[in-house]
Structure formats: C-alpha cells, structure tokens
Write a protein that holds these residues in place. Structure first.
Motif, PDB file in Angstrom:
ATOM      1  N   GLY A  53     -28.591  -2.254 -35.636  1.00  6.38           N
ATOM      2  CA  GLY A  53     -27.956  -1.996 -35.340  1.00  6.38           C
ATOM      3  C   GLY A  53     -28.329  -0.844 -34.305  1.00  6.38           C
ATOM      4  O   GLY A  53     -28.510  -1.038 -32.711  1.00  6.38           O
ATOM      5  N   TYR A  54     -28.181  -0.006 -34.972  1.00  5.17           N
ATOM      6  CA  TYR A  54     -28.681   1.701 -34.092  1.00  5.17           C
ATOM      7  C   TYR A  54     -29.789   1.456 -33.640  1.00  5.17           C
ATOM      8  O   TYR A  54     -30.516   2.018 -31.998  1.00  5.17           O
ATOM      9  N   GLU A  56     -32.197  -1.321 -32.389  1.00  9.57           N
ATOM     10  CA  GLU A  56     -31.632  -2.460 -31.375  1.00  9.57           C
ATOM     11  C   GLU A  56     -31.230  -1.561 -30.275  1.00  9.57           C
ATOM     12  O   GLU A  56     -31.757  -2.055 -29.052  1.00  9.57           O
ATOM     13  N   ASN A  57     -30.282  -0.416 -29.966  1.00  8.44           N
ATOM     14  CA  ASN A  57     -29.311  -0.373 -29.321  1.00  8.44           C
ATOM     15  C   ASN A  57     -30.169   0.627 -29.102  1.00  8.44           C
ATOM     16  O   ASN A  57     -29.645   0.772 -27.371  1.00  8.44           O
ATOM     17  N   ASN A  59     -33.313   1.347 -28.820  1.00  4.72           N
ATOM     18  CA  ASN A  59     -34.607   0.611 -27.257  1.00  4.72           C
ATOM     19  C   ASN A  59     -33.882  -0.155 -26.266  1.00  4.72           C
ATOM     20  O   ASN A  59     -34.979  -0.039 -25.721  1.00  4.72           O
ATOM     21  N   LYS A  60     -32.852  -0.372 -26.453  1.00  7.24           N
ATOM     22  CA  LYS A  60     -32.193  -1.118 -25.207  1.00  7.24           C
ATOM     23  C   LYS A  60     -32.075  -0.142 -24.195  1.00  7.24           C
ATOM     24  O   LYS A  60     -32.339  -0.257 -23.203  1.00  7.24           O
ATOM     25  N   VAL A  61     -31.045   1.090 -25.479  1.00  5.75           N
ATOM     26  CA  VAL A  61     -31.079   2.322 -24.038  1.00  5.75           C
ATOM     27  C   VAL A  61     -32.348   2.543 -23.448  1.00  5.75           C
ATOM     28  O   VAL A  61     -32.509   2.959 -22.313  1.00  5.75           O
ATOM     29  N   ASP A  86     -25.624   7.752 -25.008  1.00  4.69           N
ATOM     30  CA  ASP A  86     -25.798   7.367 -25.460  1.00  4.69           C
ATOM     31  C   ASP A  86     -26.903   6.705 -26.246  1.00  4.69           C
ATOM     32  O   ASP A  86     -27.094   6.030 -27.621  1.00  4.69           O
ATOM     33  N   GLU A  87     -28.179   7.370 -25.777  1.00  5.11           N
ATOM     34  CA  GLU A  87     -29.242   7.854 -26.523  1.00  5.11           C
ATOM     35  C   GLU A  87     -29.419   8.621 -27.559  1.00  5.11           C
ATOM     36  O   GLU A  87     -29.430   8.285 -28.944  1.00  5.11           O
ATOM     37  N   ASN A  90     -27.726   6.902 -31.009  1.00  7.99           N
ATOM     38  CA  ASN A  90     -28.471   5.723 -31.776  1.00  7.99           C
ATOM     39  C   ASN A  90     -29.538   6.451 -32.047  1.00  7.99           C
ATOM     40  O   ASN A  90     -29.746   5.963 -32.980  1.00  7.99           O
TER      41      ASN A  90
END
Length: 229
Positions: A53-54, A56-57, A59-61, A86-87, A90
C-alpha cells in the motif's frame, strides 16, 4: 525488495516561455516472499500488504506532483505542500519496509567476529555487545516507528537512531544498514506488549550477509567523506 525507475524530461520552449521540467518516478516491489521466524505467517502477510500500500500511494503522489500547480504553494495550506509531505511519509515507509524485510528471516543467524559488520559496530560502540544493548534500548524507546543502525556522514561513524512513525526524528546525512520495524502491527499479535522479546527474536534472525553487503557499500561512501575505515 524495491526497484525504482526514474524518468525525467525537459521540454524546451521559446525564450519568452518558461522551461517546463517534468519529472516522474515509479517504484515497484520486485518480490513478495518476505520470511520471518520472529513473527507468525498471518501477521507477516498482512504486513506485506501494508508495504504494498505504501508503494501504491507513493506512486499516486508522484503522479500528482507532475501536474500540481506550484504557483499556489504556501506554508499554511496548499496541495503542493500536502503532496510533498505525503511523498516523504510514503517513500520512507516503502524503503524502510524494504530494508527491514531484506535484513530479517535468517534462521540460526550468526555474525563472524572478523566480518566488516562486526568490526565496524565494535569500533564505534567499543564492543559488539554494547551495540546490541544500545540497539535494544532504541527499539524499546520507539513510538510506533523504527530502530535503525545508520552511518552518519557528518559524524563519520555508525549510530543507532529512533524514528517515530516513518518520518519523525529522521537524521540527515545518514545511510541505514540495519532496520527493525517497531510499529505495533509488526509484533502485537504474537507478543502483545512484550516489545523486548520481539526485539530479541528479531535480532536472532538478522541476515548478516545482507548487512555485511550494505556496510561494505557504505565504507565506500565513508571513504569519500573522509571517514576512517
């Protein structure tokens, strides 16, 4: 356990137009076979899902940072500031978990007294036993976070540090060589509040071959910074 692929490009414009710098990176998990003899299978697999999950998040950020309006950035409230914090959270979470899973899971773990890892730790703490005592104390002091052995490029020596969460008390100029996850989700199912027993069991399964490799690479960095070998 992580592979990072970076892509960067600069589009050239006319002199009157601003140069647009567009940078992106994608982080992937290159294997999902974490092993541990300190914790049981069910919490270990759930832990791997958190790790995923970290990534995935992160990469979204990273993708959102490509298009965020930087002209609206400010210190009180802005999308850019939120994405940057957030970058860090994560990214640290992803790479700390990678370090952790890679340096555990060795049955009948042992370290040779003539290994580089043993010699460096004994040098900077006075003895290998003193490093262990300090490492355990740091683990007991962690508040849902991490205990790390790092090489400090400013002090030019190894030190143990306590990181709360994934981004609290992170020292600058440091290279991690040993990582143990002290979040409660790591140990609570198997040990309840007995953190010390979890630390003992985890230290008994440290993969000293992986740690030795990290320290040998760090020695090269230390040489550049003028540290003693």
């Amino acid at each position: 356990m992580i592979v990072s692929k970076a892509k960067a490009g600069i589009s050239k414009t006319t002199r009157k137009e601003a140069r647009v710098v567009n940078e992106a990176y994608v982080v992937t998990q290159n294997r999902t076979d974490a092993k541990s003899f300190a914790v049981t299978e069910k919490p270990l697999r759930a832990h791997e899902e958190l790790f995923k999950g970290y990534i995935e998040n992160l990469n979204k950020v990273a993708a959102k940072l490509d298009t965020v309006d930087r002209s609206l950035a400010n210190s009180n409230h802005s999308e850019f500031r939120s994405l940057k914090t957030d970058e860090t959270f994560n990214a640290n979470a992803a790479f700390l978990h990678s370090l952790y899973f890679d340096n555990i899971g060795m049955p009948e773990s042992s370290i040779a007294i003539d290994s580089i890892a043993y010699l460096r730790l004994a040098r900077d703490w006075g003895s290998f036993d003193a490093w262990q005592e300090d490492f355990i104390a740091c683990g007991m002091s962690s508040r849902n976070g991490w205990v790390l052995t790092v090489y400090n490029t400013f002090l030019q020596r190894y030190m143990n540090v306590i990181v709360d969460l994934h981004n609290g008390n992170v020292p600058i100029g440091c290279i991690p060589v040993i990582a143990v996850d002290m979040w409660e989700h790591t140990y609570f199912r198997d040990y309840l509040k007995d953190k010390k027993n979890f630390i003992y069991k985890t230290m008994q399964e440290l993969n000293w071959e992986v740690i030795e490799s990290r320290i040998k690479r760090t020695d090269k960095v230390a040489k550049i910074y003028g540290g003693e070998l």
